[in-house]
Design a protein around this motif. Structure first.
Motif, PDB file in Angstrom:
ATOM      1  N   PRO A 147     -20.953  32.200  22.796  1.00 49.14           N
ATOM      2  CA  PRO A 147     -20.523  32.023  24.185  1.00 49.14           C
ATOM      3  C   PRO A 147     -20.948  33.215  25.051  1.00 49.14           C
ATOM      4  O   PRO A 147     -20.120  33.995  25.527  1.00 49.14           O
ATOM      5  N   PHE A 148     -22.234  33.359  25.202  1.00 51.73           N
ATOM      6  CA  PHE A 148     -22.799  34.369  26.090  1.00 51.73           C
ATOM      7  C   PHE A 148     -22.887  33.813  27.507  1.00 51.73           C
ATOM      8  O   PHE A 148     -22.871  32.597  27.717  1.00 51.73           O
ATOM      9  N   PHE A 149     -23.043  34.692  28.474  1.00 55.99           N
ATOM     10  CA  PHE A 149     -23.396  34.261  29.818  1.00 55.99           C
ATOM     11  C   PHE A 149     -24.902  33.977  29.854  1.00 55.99           C
ATOM     12  O   PHE A 149     -25.652  34.370  28.953  1.00 55.99           O
ATOM     13  N   LYS A 150     -25.343  33.247  30.837  1.00 51.40           N
ATOM     14  CA  LYS A 150     -26.711  32.723  30.874  1.00 51.40           C
ATOM     15  C   LYS A 150     -27.757  33.824  30.729  1.00 51.40           C
ATOM     16  O   LYS A 150     -28.714  33.697  29.952  1.00 51.40           O
ATOM     17  N   ALA A 151     -27.616  34.915  31.446  1.00 51.67           N
ATOM     18  CA  ALA A 151     -28.614  35.989  31.405  1.00 51.67           C
ATOM     19  C   ALA A 151     -28.679  36.622  30.017  1.00 51.67           C
ATOM     20  O   ALA A 151     -29.753  37.033  29.562  1.00 51.67           O
ATOM     21  N   ALA A 152     -27.535  36.705  29.323  1.00 52.31           N
ATOM     22  CA  ALA A 152     -27.520  37.275  27.967  1.00 52.31           C
ATOM     23  C   ALA A 152     -28.242  36.354  26.996  1.00 52.31           C
ATOM     24  O   ALA A 152     -28.963  36.818  26.103  1.00 52.31           O
ATOM     25  N   LYS A 153     -28.064  35.053  27.137  1.00 52.49           N
ATOM     26  CA  LYS A 153     -28.783  34.105  26.283  1.00 52.49           C
ATOM     27  C   LYS A 153     -30.290  34.219  26.499  1.00 52.49           C
ATOM     28  O   LYS A 153     -31.078  34.155  25.542  1.00 52.49           O
ATOM     29  N   GLU A 154     -30.677  34.390  27.743  1.00 54.36           N
ATOM     30  CA  GLU A 154     -32.103  34.527  28.050  1.00 54.36           C
ATOM     31  C   GLU A 154     -32.664  35.820  27.472  1.00 54.36           C
ATOM     32  O   GLU A 154     -33.786  35.837  26.937  1.00 54.36           O
ATOM     33  N   ALA A 155     -31.898  36.904  27.543  1.00 50.31           N
ATOM     34  CA  ALA A 155     -32.337  38.189  26.989  1.00 50.31           C
ATOM     35  C   ALA A 155     -32.484  38.086  25.477  1.00 50.31           C
ATOM     36  O   ALA A 155     -33.452  38.610  24.899  1.00 50.31           O
ATOM     37  N   PHE A 156     -31.539  37.413  24.828  1.00 47.69           N
ATOM     38  CA  PHE A 156     -31.618  37.243  23.378  1.00 47.69           C
ATOM     39  C   PHE A 156     -32.868  36.456  23.002  1.00 47.69           C
ATOM     40  O   PHE A 156     -33.591  36.829  22.069  1.00 47.69           O
ATOM     41  N   ALA A 157     -33.129  35.378  23.699  1.00 48.22           N
ATOM     42  CA  ALA A 157     -34.287  34.532  23.390  1.00 48.22           C
ATOM     43  C   ALA A 157     -35.603  35.296  23.552  1.00 48.22           C
ATOM     44  O   ALA A 157     -36.531  35.123  22.759  1.00 48.22           O
ATOM     45  N   ARG A 158     -35.652  36.164  24.557  1.00 46.96           N
ATOM     46  CA  ARG A 158     -36.880  36.947  24.780  1.00 46.96           C
ATOM     47  C   ARG A 158     -37.155  37.906  23.628  1.00 46.96           C
ATOM     48  O   ARG A 158     -38.302  38.177  23.276  1.00 46.96           O
ATOM     49  N   ASN A 159     -36.105  38.445  23.049  1.00 51.03           N
ATOM     50  CA  ASN A 159     -36.249  39.469  22.012  1.00 51.03           C
ATOM     51  C   ASN A 159     -36.324  38.904  20.597  1.00 51.03           C
ATOM     52  O   ASN A 159     -36.558  39.656  19.645  1.00 51.03           O
ATOM     53  N   GLN A 160     -36.115  37.604  20.454  1.00 46.99           N
ATOM     54  CA  GLN A 160     -35.999  36.996  19.130  1.00 46.99           C
ATOM     55  C   GLN A 160     -37.245  36.160  18.824  1.00 46.99           C
ATOM     56  O   GLN A 160     -37.395  35.064  19.338  1.00 46.99           O
ATOM     57  N   PRO A 161     -38.146  36.659  17.981  1.00 51.13           N
ATOM     58  CA  PRO A 161     -39.316  35.863  17.623  1.00 51.13           C
ATOM     59  C   PRO A 161     -38.902  34.611  16.847  1.00 51.13           C
ATOM     60  O   PRO A 161     -37.873  34.613  16.159  1.00 51.13           O
ATOM     61  N   PRO A 162     -39.676  33.536  16.930  1.00 51.72           N
ATOM     62  CA  PRO A 162     -39.343  32.343  16.141  1.00 51.72           C
ATOM     63  C   PRO A 162     -39.434  32.639  14.651  1.00 51.72           C
ATOM     64  O   PRO A 162     -40.339  33.331  14.203  1.00 51.72           O
ATOM     65  N   HIS A 163     -38.506  32.111  13.888  1.00 53.17           N
ATOM     66  CA  HIS A 163     -38.461  32.440  12.465  1.00 53.17           C
ATOM     67  C   HIS A 163     -39.685  31.921  11.718  1.00 53.17           C
ATOM     68  O   HIS A 163     -40.043  32.457  10.664  1.00 53.17           O
ATOM     69  N   GLU A 164     -40.343  30.899  12.261  1.00 52.82           N
ATOM     70  CA  GLU A 164     -41.557  30.381  11.626  1.00 52.82           C
ATOM     71  C   GLU A 164     -42.652  31.444  11.546  1.00 52.82           C
ATOM     72  O   GLU A 164     -43.489  31.411  10.636  1.00 52.82           O
ATOM     73  N   LEU A 165     -42.638  32.379  12.480  1.00 53.03           N
ATOM     74  CA  LEU A 165     -43.623  33.468  12.459  1.00 53.03           C
ATOM     75  C   LEU A 165     -43.438  34.324  11.217  1.00 53.03           C
ATOM     76  O   LEU A 165     -44.414  34.683  10.544  1.00 53.03           O
ATOM     77  N   PHE A 166     -42.203  34.653  10.887  1.00 51.74           N
ATOM     78  CA  PHE A 166     -41.928  35.455   9.688  1.00 51.74           C
ATOM     79  C   PHE A 166     -42.349  34.709   8.429  1.00 51.74           C
ATOM     80  O   PHE A 166     -42.949  35.282   7.515  1.00 51.74           O
ATOM     81  N   GLU A 167     -42.040  33.414   8.383  1.00 53.17           N
ATOM     82  CA  GLU A 167     -42.412  32.612   7.221  1.00 53.17           C
ATOM     83  C   GLU A 167     -43.918  32.632   7.000  1.00 53.17           C
ATOM     84  O   GLU A 167     -44.394  32.826   5.873  1.00 53.17           O
ATOM     85  N   SER A 168     -44.656  32.435   8.071  1.00 54.43           N
ATOM     86  CA  SER A 168     -46.119  32.410   7.978  1.00 54.43           C
ATOM     87  C   SER A 168     -46.680  33.746   7.507  1.00 54.43           C
ATOM     88  O   SER A 168     -47.545  33.807   6.624  1.00 54.43           O
ATOM     89  N   GLN A 169     -46.177  34.837   8.073  1.00 60.40           N
ATOM     90  CA  GLN A 169     -46.665  36.164   7.703  1.00 60.40           C
ATOM     91  C   GLN A 169     -46.357  36.472   6.239  1.00 60.40           C
ATOM     92  O   GLN A 169     -47.186  37.044   5.530  1.00 60.40           O
ATOM     93  N   LEU A 170     -45.174  36.086   5.778  1.00 60.55           N
ATOM     94  CA  LEU A 170     -44.790  36.340   4.390  1.00 60.55           C
ATOM     95  C   LEU A 170     -45.662  35.547   3.422  1.00 60.55           C
ATOM     96  O   LEU A 170     -46.090  36.063   2.380  1.00 60.55           O
ATOM     97  N   ARG A 171     -45.931  34.306   3.747  1.00 63.03           N
ATOM     98  CA  ARG A 171     -46.792  33.487   2.877  1.00 63.03           C
ATOM     99  C   ARG A 171     -48.201  34.058   2.812  1.00 63.03           C
ATOM    100  O   ARG A 171     -48.837  34.045   1.748  1.00 63.03           O
ATOM    101  N   GLU A 172     -48.678  34.547   3.936  1.00 62.11           N
ATOM    102  CA  GLU A 172     -50.021  35.129   3.966  1.00 62.11           C
ATOM    103  C   GLU A 172     -50.121  36.351   3.064  1.00 62.11           C
ATOM    104  O   GLU A 172     -51.198  36.671   2.552  1.00 62.11           O
ATOM    105  N   CYS A 173     -48.987  37.034   2.853  1.00 65.27           N
ATOM    106  CA  CYS A 173     -48.970  38.205   1.975  1.00 65.27           C
ATOM    107  C   CYS A 173     -48.835  37.831   0.500  1.00 65.27           C
ATOM    108  O   CYS A 173     -48.916  38.707  -0.366  1.00 65.27           O
ATOM    109  N   GLY A 174     -48.615  36.547   0.215  1.00 62.80           N
ATOM    110  CA  GLY A 174     -48.526  36.105  -1.163  1.00 62.80           C
ATOM    111  C   GLY A 174     -47.122  35.805  -1.652  1.00 62.80           C
ATOM    112  O   GLY A 174     -46.919  35.541  -2.838  1.00 62.80           O
ATOM    113  N   PHE A 175     -46.131  35.827  -0.760  1.00 67.59           N
ATOM    114  CA  PHE A 175     -44.757  35.523  -1.150  1.00 67.59           C
ATOM    115  C   PHE A 175     -44.526  34.010  -1.258  1.00 67.59           C
ATOM    116  O   PHE A 175     -45.136  33.227  -0.527  1.00 67.59           O
TER     117      PHE A 175
END
Length: 243
Positions: A147-175
């Motif tokens: 239950p954040f206010f609108k601007a806080a939700k937007e700030a969080f979204a800007r700073n949070q990379p999509p988790h699919e990016l981490f998955e892709s990078q990890l697989r590329e390393c052989g995990f």
């Protein structure tokens, strides 16, 4: 304000602010133990471990061979150093890896978006982990249910990379990579939630002035008429295993 300076400023109240509930802590701890298959043979590294409360519980409940809490914010690390069953090291993720300290499991709980040069970090971790060693990332979707206010939700979204990016990078390393979404709901009084917002319990809130926080609280107050707030925390567990 930098992330480390932000957490230095709330170190003395961090454990209280992030308390949420015993059930919430138990929920997260048990899933960490299960995902990392922690045992008495393991050396755990908790990157961005803050005041060490989770590191300490993981050590106690899994009877770990060794547990390190790596924390760049000096005031937070000072709190962690008071816990006698873990080793607290003040520094960032890359600095710790450069020491070549051996480990078998590594935890990154809600900190991965703060680590620069992630692809280089994954490669080093993959090299240092033993066969079937594991890495666990706990993160959140870009759009949180808090239950954040609108601007806080937007700030969080800007700073949070999509988790699919981490998955892709990890697989590329052989995990080998497995991802699970888990949700936990708990209830806090509005007074307690507003205190957490005022203390900027998450680094994404550090960009807002006192006036903006109060304006945001007024916005939340319009949407929640009861004295308590149900808080849904959607957590993404990404487990990477070295083949």
């Amino acid at each position: 304000m930098s992330t480390s300076n932000h957490f230095d400023s709330i170190a003395d109240s961090f454990n209280r602010l992030w308390y949420f509930s015993d059930d919430y802590k138990d929920f997260v701890i048990q899933h960490i133990i299960d995902e990392l298959t922690l045992s008495g043979e393991d050396i755990l590294v908790d990157i961005g471990g803050g005041t060490g409360t989770f590191t300490s519980r993981l050590e106690q409940e899994s009877c770990l061979k060794k547990a390190y809490c790596i924390e760049p914010a000096s005031a937070m690390c000072e709190e962690a150093s008071k816990l006698t069953n873990i080793t607290a090291i003040c520094g960032d993720a890359h600095t710790f890896l450069a020491t070549k300290t051996p480990f078998t499991k590594i935890l990154l709980k809600e900190v991965i978006h703060h680590i620069p040069e992630r692809e280089a970090f994954w490669k080093t971790v993959h090299t240092m982990l033993p066969h079937r060693g594991k890495l666990l990332i706990i993160t959140r979707p870009q759009h949180v249910a808090f239950p954040f206010f609108k601007a806080a939700k937007e700030a969080f979204a800007r700073n949070q990379p999509p988790h699919e990016l981490f998955e892709s990078q990890l697989r590329e390393c052989g995990f080998e990579v497995e991802t699970t979404l888990r949700s936990h709901t708990f209830t806090l009084s509005k007074e307690r939630w507003y205190e957490m917002l005022r203390h900027r319990f998450m680094s994404d809130l550090g960009v807002f002035s006192d006036e903006e926080i109060e304006e945001g609280i007024r916005e939340i107050e319009e949407n929640y008429t009861r004295e308590s707030i149900d808080i849904i925390d959607n957590l993404i567990f990404i487990t990477a295993t070295k083949k």
